[in-house]
Design a protein around this motif. Sequence first.
Motif, short mmCIF file in Angstrom:
data_model
loop_
_atom_site.label_atom_id
_atom_site.label_comp_id
_atom_site.label_asym_id
_atom_site.label_seq_id
_atom_site.Cartn_x
_atom_site.Cartn_y
_atom_site.Cartn_z
N PRO A 187 0.83 -1.22 0.00
CA PRO A 187 0.00 0.00 0.00
C PRO A 187 0.86 1.26 0.00
O PRO A 187 2.00 1.26 0.45
CB PRO A 187 -0.79 -0.13 1.31
CG PRO A 187 0.08 -0.95 2.20
CD PRO A 187 0.78 -1.93 1.30
N LEU A 214 1.05 5.11 1.43
CA LEU A 214 0.53 5.94 2.52
C LEU A 214 1.03 7.36 2.35
O LEU A 214 2.21 7.59 2.10
CB LEU A 214 0.99 5.40 3.88
CG LEU A 214 0.81 3.90 4.14
CD1 LEU A 214 1.37 3.55 5.52
CD2 LEU A 214 -0.65 3.50 4.02
N LEU A 253 -3.44 12.55 -2.69
CA LEU A 253 -4.48 11.66 -3.21
C LEU A 253 -4.30 11.42 -4.71
O LEU A 253 -4.49 10.30 -5.19
CB LEU A 253 -5.86 12.25 -2.92
CG LEU A 253 -6.28 12.27 -1.43
CD1 LEU A 253 -7.57 13.05 -1.25
CD2 LEU A 253 -6.43 10.85 -0.89
N GLU A 257 -3.39 5.40 -0.51
CA GLU A 257 -4.58 4.67 -0.08
C GLU A 257 -4.95 4.94 1.38
O GLU A 257 -5.96 4.43 1.87
CB GLU A 257 -4.33 3.17 -0.28
CG GLU A 257 -4.00 2.81 -1.71
CD GLU A 257 -3.30 1.47 -1.82
OE1 GLU A 257 -3.89 0.45 -1.42
OE2 GLU A 257 -2.15 1.44 -2.31
N GLY A 258 -4.14 5.71 2.07
CA GLY A 258 -4.41 6.10 3.44
C GLY A 258 -3.59 7.33 3.77
O GLY A 258 -2.57 7.59 3.11
N ALA A 307 -11.56 10.70 1.09
CA ALA A 307 -11.99 9.47 0.42
C ALA A 307 -11.22 8.23 0.88
O ALA A 307 -11.56 7.12 0.46
CB ALA A 307 -11.83 9.63 -1.10
N VAL A 308 -10.20 8.42 1.72
CA VAL A 308 -9.39 7.28 2.19
C VAL A 308 -9.30 7.36 3.71
O VAL A 308 -9.52 8.42 4.31
CB VAL A 308 -7.99 7.30 1.56
CG1 VAL A 308 -8.07 7.19 0.05
CG2 VAL A 308 -7.22 8.54 1.98
N PRO A 309 -8.97 6.25 4.39
CA PRO A 309 -8.80 6.28 5.84
C PRO A 309 -7.70 7.27 6.25
O PRO A 309 -6.72 7.47 5.51
CB PRO A 309 -8.40 4.84 6.19
CG PRO A 309 -8.90 4.03 5.05
CD PRO A 309 -8.79 4.89 3.83
N ALA A 310 -7.86 7.87 7.41
CA ALA A 310 -6.89 8.87 7.89
C ALA A 310 -6.66 8.70 9.38
O ALA A 310 -7.55 8.33 10.14
CB ALA A 310 -7.39 10.28 7.59
N MET A 352 -6.98 0.39 7.56
CA MET A 352 -7.16 0.08 6.14
C MET A 352 -7.52 -1.39 5.92
O MET A 352 -8.23 -1.73 4.98
CB MET A 352 -5.87 0.41 5.37
CG MET A 352 -5.58 1.91 5.30
SD MET A 352 -3.89 2.28 4.72
CE MET A 352 -3.95 1.56 3.09
#
Length: 351
Positions: free
Chosen positions: A72, A74, A123, A128-129, A152-155, A322
Amino acid sequence: MSISADRRRARILAEVQRLGSVRVVSLAQHLGLPAVTVRRDVAALADAGAVDRSHGSVSVATSRDARPADGPSLGLLVPAVGQYFGEVIAGAREAAGHAGAHLVLGISSYEASADRDQIEKLLRSGVEGLLLAPNWLPSDQPDTQAWVCELAVPAVLVERRSTLESPAAALDSVSSDHHHGVLAALRHLSSLGRSHVALVARRDTWTAHQVRSGYVGGCELLGLTAESVIDGVGPQMDAEAVADQTIRLTERGVDAVLIHNDQDAIQLLPILRARGLRVPEDLSVISYDDIFAALGAPSLTAVAPPKKAVGAEAVELLLRRMAGGVAAPPVRHVQLLPTLTVRDSCGGPAR
């Protein structure tokens, strides 16, 4: 008009990311900055893992922890590179590398308006996070923090905590417990018999607000006299003026001072000594940060927020979030405790 190191480094990083690779001399000419200044800023960015440098050139960081094909990506948003956040970045980068993830850095230069722009760039790069240290202050209105919940993504918040009434309280967070760190410093001064403690404070940053409130609450808890806050100190500190204020306070009975941060404390020590004020005999000194404190003369007793651990814990928390899917883990607000390292600047019990 000169610009701050934070803004310079944000500009340098943006230009390197645009070009991919560029010679330092050409970069300095393009940005209209002295080459020696750009070299120093590039060195700080390289130490933080944001860029690679080699033989007079600088390029986008790729080598040491490049992302596996399925790892992923980040994004990490910080307000500055170097000193405090440099260690946070280093901890996050190491943890991401161990997890097979790739870390992408954005710098917002302590300007609230830059946060969203930098996040949009992260982004667009495909992260993805997000790990976020936005330009917040504890005095901000709750609704000014709500936008981070719409991403729009986990934070995960890093070295930031939202107010309880803010929608952002629903986000995971990892931060240093600065109130605990200040209390540890004040408790040590109290154990030495020091009872009149002043605070030399940085300008408005998140950490500065936490140190200030921790100072007031800690003095009240321990029965110390919170003598004064020498305010408005910043990167362009007038060390002579701060030394004058400190000496005037000692004439009113101040016997100890907590200084945020190491850089300011180290600048003050020789000025105080030249004016006849002895450290630690006349004044006990503790600095807050413990990045350069051991290099003071005398070496400074200092509080060290767990900066690298904050970065590493934030990465682990984000990766768990995530991977949670439908069975998402409960939201966590994690606070890590700073440590106090006792050196020469406090001395023994006051006479």
